[in-house]
Design a protein around this motif. Structure first.
Motif, mmCIF file in Angstrom:
data_model
loop_
_atom_site.group_PDB
_atom_site.id
_atom_site.type_symbol
_atom_site.label_atom_id
_atom_site.label_comp_id
_atom_site.label_asym_id
_atom_site.label_seq_id
_atom_site.Cartn_x
_atom_site.Cartn_y
_atom_site.Cartn_z
ATOM 1 N N ALA A 380 0.622 -1.258 -0.149
ATOM 2 C CA ALA A 380 0.033 -0.106 0.018
ATOM 3 C C ALA A 380 0.850 1.312 -0.012
ATOM 4 N N VAL A 381 0.586 2.327 -0.660
ATOM 5 C CA VAL A 381 1.126 3.512 -0.372
ATOM 6 C C VAL A 381 0.309 4.456 0.787
ATOM 7 N N ALA A 382 1.461 4.898 1.428
ATOM 8 C CA ALA A 382 1.072 5.342 2.777
ATOM 9 C C ALA A 382 0.632 6.981 2.528
ATOM 10 N N SER A 383 -0.543 7.238 3.295
ATOM 11 C CA SER A 383 -0.867 8.519 3.081
ATOM 12 C C SER A 383 -0.273 9.868 3.344
ATOM 13 N N THR A 384 1.027 9.489 4.330
ATOM 14 C CA THR A 384 1.892 10.533 4.472
ATOM 15 C C THR A 384 3.030 10.749 3.486
ATOM 16 N N SER A 385 2.940 9.856 2.479
ATOM 17 C CA SER A 385 4.009 9.963 1.008
ATOM 18 C C SER A 385 3.768 11.227 0.568
ATOM 19 N N LYS A 386 4.883 12.158 0.365
ATOM 20 C CA LYS A 386 4.788 13.268 -0.483
ATOM 21 C C LYS A 386 5.081 12.969 -2.032
ATOM 22 N N GLN A 387 4.763 11.746 -2.290
ATOM 23 C CA GLN A 387 4.952 11.439 -3.917
ATOM 24 C C GLN A 387 4.222 10.249 -4.061
ATOM 25 N N PRO A 388 2.746 9.988 -3.812
ATOM 26 C CA PRO A 388 2.030 9.070 -4.145
ATOM 27 C C PRO A 388 2.026 8.304 -5.244
ATOM 28 N N ALA A 389 1.943 9.429 -6.577
ATOM 29 C CA ALA A 389 1.797 8.868 -7.827
ATOM 30 C C ALA A 389 3.291 8.033 -8.230
#
Length: 494
Positions: A380-389
């Motif tokens: 999963a991609v963390a919601s805290t990531s600054k670069q989700p894409a």
């Protein structure tokens, strides 16, 4: 080089088999504790760096994730660099570390490997980013239904279920049995298709002087929840309403009550059968494997890691019923520096199947399909990531067909992508691949999806343990009451 099913003892690539924490609180309490601990994490962070995608993966299988991370980094042509970070070995420690980082708004965390039972909790907490529609459509098209279902959830702001993670690898349980022993004592090596048949065959083998134990996972931990849920689902029941996770369905209708009673009757019958495992109340994946290898059982319910274990231990002479056919291959099978290829293992596997074989998980009723547990991890991609894409792009590479084939053939973790099961190299490494795929083609025995799953599992296993001490008829209402307590979040739970 392939290791086939060389997962370490007790490892299923899944939540089953891991240590369950003793105390569980509501999600809010977990988040609050994580937030309080967040300042401690600041000193551990190396700081956010654009283009660097940090992936956090469990210790089991980490080396292969790290290997694929290097491959993806090279293939990206400089677009990103994946930095692999190892999580603790224990599931609860993994979950706690992730929760602390998420609650602490750690921007250095982009991707995280999540146990398949965490999806609802992390999605409801707003800790994971939903998978983009185009990527979700690709997962829908290429992945088996069971593993895909574990990554889906309907969050507070969702109109319907959606994908919150990318399936990384999966697992399921099979019936492992001794065809040679069955042939000698029963006159047939055909494996039992139901638990009633399994009990009857075991008793018949014991009556002729053969082993009398059935190896299962029944001590107070997640393995007990897996066993109960597999039986319950096979009987036509569920713990929760799949369309309303706030509704307990263990006893809400006569049909559901009957399914729960039947599942409990099977557990009770195995736990109290003549010649049963005397330590069944403390049994787990490791003891089940050992019981089978030492000749105490003709039947075992377990994850596929037992195959490679029996093969290696048989070659070294530690499995008496395999010693004569495997000892000639000792040097080949125990050479860690130059492990055998899949082509070399194929004829050995065929010889093994005459003494130690596998079959589909047994059903509860002859006219109802068996449902076996689904394990594994999702990414999963963390919601805290600054670069989700960019994180999703990296995640797509880490869960690609080539990546999953590598995890499967080299790491021993079954893939979630359907096409891999038709691959020639995979078939050599996984002689039981067809049985695994069949078990995963539908939702199988997916454990109840709920943000309160940890509490549900802890209370269910505490109520069922020890498995030889209760009456199935009265246990139904006790279980329903405990599951309702977990949903309602009534304080600290044992």
């Amino acid at each position: 080089m392939s290791k086939g099913y060389s997962a370490p003892e007790g490892h299923s690539g899944a939540s089953p088999g891991r240590t369950r924490r003793k105390l569980v609180t509501r999600l809010a309490a977990t988040a609050a504790a994580a937030a309080a601990a967040a300042p401690l994490l600041a000193g551990c962070s190396t700081g956010f760096e654009q283009g660097v995608i940090n992936v956090y993966a469990a210790a089991d299988g980490f080396d292969f994730v790290k290997q694929q991370a290097a491959t993806c980094t090279e293939e990206s042509g400089g677009k990103y660099r994946i930095q692999a970070n190892v999580l603790p070995k224990g599931a609860d420690d993994q979950r706690l570390q992730l929760a602390r980082r998420l609650a602490g708004n750690d921007h250095t965390m982009d991707l995280m490997a999540m146990d398949v039972v965490w999806t609802a909790e992390f999605a409801n907490a707003g800790w994971v980013v939903p998978v983009p529609d185009d990527l979700a459509a690709e997962v829908e098209k290429t992945n088996l239904a069971g593993p895909r279902e574990t990554a889906m959830w309907k969050g507070p702001g969702d109109s319907e279920k959606r994908l919150y993670a990318l399936p990384l690898w999966t697992n399921t349980q099979l019936l492992w049995y001794r065809p040679d022993l069955m042939k000698d004592t029963l006159g047939s090596s055909k494996p039992p298709k139901t638990w009633d048949q399994l009990l009857e065959d075991t008793q018949a083998i014991a009556d002729k002087g053969g082993p009398s134990q059935i190896m299962v996972q029944a001590k107070q931990y997640e393995g007990l929840m897996v066993w109960f849920n597999s039986l319950l689902t096979s009987a036509g029941g569920t713990v929760l309403d799949p369309n309303d996770p706030s509704k307990v369905t263990l006893n809400d209708t006569p049909e559901h009550r009957a399914a729960t009673v039947k599942a409990l009757q099977v557990m009770r019958a195995v736990a109290t059968a003549p010649g049963r495992d005397p330590s069944i109340t403390q049994s787990d994946e490791g003891t089940a494997r050992l019981g089978m290898e030492t000749g105490k059982a003709a039947f075992e319910l377990n994850w596929p890691f037992v195959w490679a274990s029996a093969r290696t231990n048989g070659a070294t002479g530690d499995v008496a019923f395999l010693k004569d056919i495997l000892s000639p291959y000792k040097d080949l099978l125990t050479n860690e520096d130059n492990p055998p290829t899949d082509a070399q293992l194929a004829p050995i596997n065929k010889k093994m199947q005459k003494r130690f074989n596998f079959a589909a998980y047994p059903g509860v009723y002859p006219d109802k399909p068996a449902r076996s547990a689904i394990g594994g991890f999702n990414l999963a991609v963390a919601s805290t990531s600054k670069q989700p894409a960019l994180a999703f792009e990296a995640g797509k590479c880490l869960t690609s067909e080539s990546a999953q084939k590598m995890y499967a053939v080299s790491g021993g973790t079954p893939p979630t992508i359907a096409s891999i099961y038709d691959d020639k190299e995979f078939k050599l490494a996984y002689p039981m691949g067809a049985e695994i795929r069949k078990a995963l083609d539908d939702a199988g025995a997916t454990r109840p999806a709920s943000p309160q799953y940890q509490a549900i599992s802890t209370l269910v296993t505490a109520t069922l343990s020890p498995v030889d001490s209760w009456d199935p008829e009265t246990m139904v209402d006790k279980l329903a009451e405990q599951v309702q307590r977990a949903i309602d979040g009534e304080g600290i739970i044992p």
